[in-house]
Design a protein around this motif. Structure first.
Motif: not given
Length: 357
Positions: A176-177, A180, A330, A334
């Protein structure tokens, strides 16, 4: 270009951790492309990986599966880390603790606490810590930075940086992520480098799984757009996609009060073909083709820093600053709103350094 040294200046012994795709390229550079540098050892926990790489290169280097044994090898004077991103900070700390100068592929860490610990460990050991933001060594991006520093385009007003990978083959193993932390982190560093002396004060990010929407529930984000506001008033955008069907596309642009600069070229050469199917050009499809010279130049710069003791051109603090922007992006995804990046933490790094003394 091959490695060489004089009797009064023995070749610098550099060890590599990580025998994968990028590690293999760096190993070939250390073994065959840099004067005064030799590949001293390769370490990889996968049985046979290090030995296989050493044998393919025909290098008189040791092979290890145990990182501690590798770091204890007196032939290894400096270390290049090319392992998965989530292992970087721990390996920087271990290598610095062993008294080795460190070159680490981006990102240096995935949390600010990890970044501070890595910076502190290198400071406490008094060793060079350089991070692999290769675009700073690309001829076009380097020339743009020099022109901006000279004031050739006045004050930067609008900046843009983009990374589009050629193909999303298997999204399953992507953490995940990643968009970025491992892709746009390059663009965040590039935008900082092209607006020298300025600090990012606001980040707003949008991201989605547009290439493989079927993997979104598993945490995949393969497309992202980020806007940045700098404290000197400049505005910037960074964008990424994991699939550009035409090739590997990395470009930048800086629009200033007195002109504009553009960087990057997706075309493999300046050849354009004209035929019954129309007008076309071959495009670059691989990062090691587009940035080959930059990858070699950054390791040459690292070796020079180790020999001379000067500060590296790309520091741990640079890596931390880019990471702070990535983490703000990130958080923006969110929360759905703009986020202020965490400030530089010199005192935290100094505390960590004291803790390792």
């Amino acid at each position: 270009m091959t490695s060489s040294s004089s009797p009064s200046s023995p070749a610098l012994g550099v060890g590599l951790i990580g025998a994968g795709r990028m590690g293999s390229f760096h190993a070939a550079t250390l073994a065959h492309r840099l004067p005064g540098v030799r590949l001293a050892a390769v370490a990889d926990p996968v049985p046979g990986a290090a030995r296989g790489l050493v044998d393919r290169l025909g290098a008189p280097a040791a092979a290890y599966t145990d990182i501690a044994a590798f770091l204890a090898d007196p032939e290894v004077e400096a270390v290049v880390i090319a392992t998965p991103a989530r292992t970087h900070a721990e390996l920087v700390v271990a290598a610095a603790g062993a008294g080795k100068a460190v070159y680490c592929e981006k990102p240096m860490a995935v949390t600010l606490a990890e970044a501070d610990r890595a910076i502190g460990a290198a400071r406490a050991a008094g060793v060079v810590l350089q991070v692999g933001f290769n675009r700073r060594y690309d001829a076009g991006f380097r020339a743009a930075h020099e022109k901006i520093v000279r004031g050739d385009i006045g004050t930067p007003h609008l900046l843009r940086s983009l990374t589009r990978d050629p193909k999303l083959a298997d999204p399953a193993p992507i953490p995940p992520w990643t968009v970025f932390l491992e892709t746009l982190i390059h663009d965040f560093d590039t935008l900082r480098h092209l607006n020298p002396g300025a600090t990012v004060v606001e980040v707003f990010a949008l991201a989605d799984a547009l290439v493989r929407p079927d993997f979104k529930e598993r945490g995949l984000l393969d497309t992202a757009l980020v806007t940045l506001r700098f404290d000197n008033g400049a505005l910037a955008t960074a964008e990424a996609s994991f699939q550009a069907v035409y090739g590997y596309d990395v470009r930048g642009e800086v629009f200033g009060s007195a002109g504009m600069l553009t960087m990057g070229e997706v075309r493999r050469t300046h050849l354009t073909s004209y035929g019954p199917e129309g007008v076309g050009a071959e495009c670059v499809g691989y990062d090691q083709d587009l940035f080959r010279d930059a990858y070699v130049a950054e390791l040459a710069d690292f070796a020079d820093s180790v020999r001379t003791g000067r500060a590296p051109s790309v520091t741990g603090e640079d890596a931390r600053a880019a990471l702070a922007i990535a983490l703000a992006a990130i958080e923006s995804v969110r929360t759905g709103g703009p986020v202020r990046p965490a400030p530089a933490a010199e005192t935290a790094a100094e505390t960590a350094a004291g803790g390792h003394g």
